[in-house]
Motif scaffolding. Sequence first.
Motif, PDB file in Angstrom:
ATOM      1  N   LEU A  92       0.820  -1.212   0.000  1.00  0.00           N
ATOM      2  CA  LEU A  92       0.000   0.000   0.000  1.00  0.00           C
ATOM      3  C   LEU A  92       0.857   1.267   0.000  1.00  0.00           C
ATOM      4  O   LEU A  92       0.486   2.267  -0.615  1.00  0.00           O
ATOM      5  N   SER A  93       2.004   1.218   0.680  1.00  0.00           N
ATOM      6  CA  SER A  93       2.908   2.374   0.682  1.00  0.00           C
ATOM      7  C   SER A  93       3.478   2.614  -0.714  1.00  0.00           C
ATOM      8  O   SER A  93       3.646   3.769  -1.141  1.00  0.00           O
ATOM      9  N   SER A  94       3.772   1.546  -1.427  1.00  0.00           N
ATOM     10  CA  SER A  94       4.264   1.683  -2.803  1.00  0.00           C
ATOM     11  C   SER A  94       3.196   2.301  -3.696  1.00  0.00           C
ATOM     12  O   SER A  94       3.483   3.173  -4.517  1.00  0.00           O
ATOM     13  N   TYR A  95       1.948   1.864  -3.525  1.00  0.00           N
ATOM     14  CA  TYR A  95       0.854   2.453  -4.293  1.00  0.00           C
ATOM     15  C   TYR A  95       0.730   3.949  -3.988  1.00  0.00           C
ATOM     16  O   TYR A  95       0.548   4.768  -4.893  1.00  0.00           O
ATOM     17  N   ALA A  96       0.826   4.288  -2.704  1.00  0.00           N
ATOM     18  CA  ALA A  96       0.726   5.695  -2.313  1.00  0.00           C
ATOM     19  C   ALA A  96       1.862   6.510  -2.932  1.00  0.00           C
ATOM     20  O   ALA A  96       1.654   7.640  -3.390  1.00  0.00           O
ATOM     21  N   GLU A  97       3.058   5.936  -2.969  1.00  0.00           N
ATOM     22  CA  GLU A  97       4.204   6.635  -3.562  1.00  0.00           C
ATOM     23  C   GLU A  97       3.987   6.874  -5.058  1.00  0.00           C
ATOM     24  O   GLU A  97       4.330   7.940  -5.586  1.00  0.00           O
ATOM     25  N   ILE A  98       3.407   5.903  -5.741  1.00  0.00           N
ATOM     26  CA  ILE A  98       3.111   6.079  -7.173  1.00  0.00           C
ATOM     27  C   ILE A  98       2.171   7.272  -7.359  1.00  0.00           C
ATOM     28  O   ILE A  98       2.387   8.121  -8.224  1.00  0.00           O
ATOM     29  N   LEU A  99       1.143   7.346  -6.526  1.00  0.00           N
ATOM     30  CA  LEU A  99       0.196   8.458  -6.629  1.00  0.00           C
ATOM     31  C   LEU A  99       0.854   9.789  -6.275  1.00  0.00           C
ATOM     32  O   LEU A  99       0.639  10.800  -6.960  1.00  0.00           O
ATOM     33  N   ARG A 100       1.678   9.806  -5.208  1.00  0.00           N
ATOM     34  CA  ARG A 100       2.371  11.048  -4.828  1.00  0.00           C
ATOM     35  C   ARG A 100       3.306  11.498  -5.941  1.00  0.00           C
ATOM     36  O   ARG A 100       3.446  12.698  -6.200  1.00  0.00           O
TER      37      ARG A 100
ATOM     38  N   PRO B 262      -1.011   1.784   8.415  1.00  0.00           N
ATOM     39  CA  PRO B 262      -0.206   3.023   8.361  1.00  0.00           C
ATOM     40  C   PRO B 262       0.775   2.948   7.184  1.00  0.00           C
ATOM     41  O   PRO B 262       1.440   1.935   6.993  1.00  0.00           O
ATOM     42  N   LEU B 263       0.836   4.017   6.400  1.00  0.00           N
ATOM     43  CA  LEU B 263       1.682   4.013   5.211  1.00  0.00           C
ATOM     44  C   LEU B 263       3.023   4.687   5.459  1.00  0.00           C
ATOM     45  O   LEU B 263       3.120   5.631   6.233  1.00  0.00           O
ATOM     46  N   LYS B 264       4.024   4.185   4.770  1.00  0.00           N
ATOM     47  CA  LYS B 264       5.357   4.792   4.836  1.00  0.00           C
ATOM     48  C   LYS B 264       5.399   6.011   3.918  1.00  0.00           C
ATOM     49  O   LYS B 264       4.703   6.073   2.911  1.00  0.00           O
ATOM     50  N   ASP B 265       6.259   6.966   4.286  1.00  0.00           N
ATOM     51  CA  ASP B 265       6.440   8.154   3.450  1.00  0.00           C
ATOM     52  C   ASP B 265       7.454   7.844   2.343  1.00  0.00           C
ATOM     53  O   ASP B 265       7.882   6.699   2.170  1.00  0.00           O
ATOM     54  N   HIS B 266       7.858   8.874   1.603  1.00  0.00           N
ATOM     55  CA  HIS B 266       8.793   8.703   0.490  1.00  0.00           C
ATOM     56  C   HIS B 266      10.084   8.011   0.940  1.00  0.00           C
ATOM     57  O   HIS B 266      10.551   7.077   0.276  1.00  0.00           O
TER      58      HIS B 266
END
Length: 171
Positions: A103-111, A138-142
Amino acid sequence: MSVFASLDDLSISSVAITLSLFMMIVGAYFLYNRHRLTRDLPSIFNGSRLFLNERFLNTPKKHAIQIAGRFDQVFKLTSGELAVVDNKQTERTRYYPSDVAQLSSYAEILRSRGYRVLTTGFLRCENQRGEVTIVEVPLKDHQGVAKLVEKYHYLRTHRELVNCRCGRHLT
């Protein structure tokens, strides 16, 4: 010979009624699917709209981290932020480090594409009886995602064996 000799045989009112019924069926279908997708999600999803569904995306070529993934769902919340949801067919009620990484990787793609993303992702876990449990992740940041990618590449290039606690993998 065709069923109708001419368009005059079709009354305008029958065409209008047919189109109206068709539009009502299509509208009901979309409303049902929207409800099904947001069913059991936390109240933060109230008023949200589906942004992505079953879509493959990657980070732009100029981005520092090169990753890609296939999103289950992404919702745009009323706050303007995006929320990542991953579906699992399982009985579980907790998340694992692999879920955080995914999920953190997905969030990074969107960011990387300029979107604001919620700092929490969601697992929609549905068991065989159709019961749904929502697990917040909880998601990891960049920087956290960069460390995950770095570790992944290190393990791939050095072919080191990873210690696994399940007892089913080589150690």
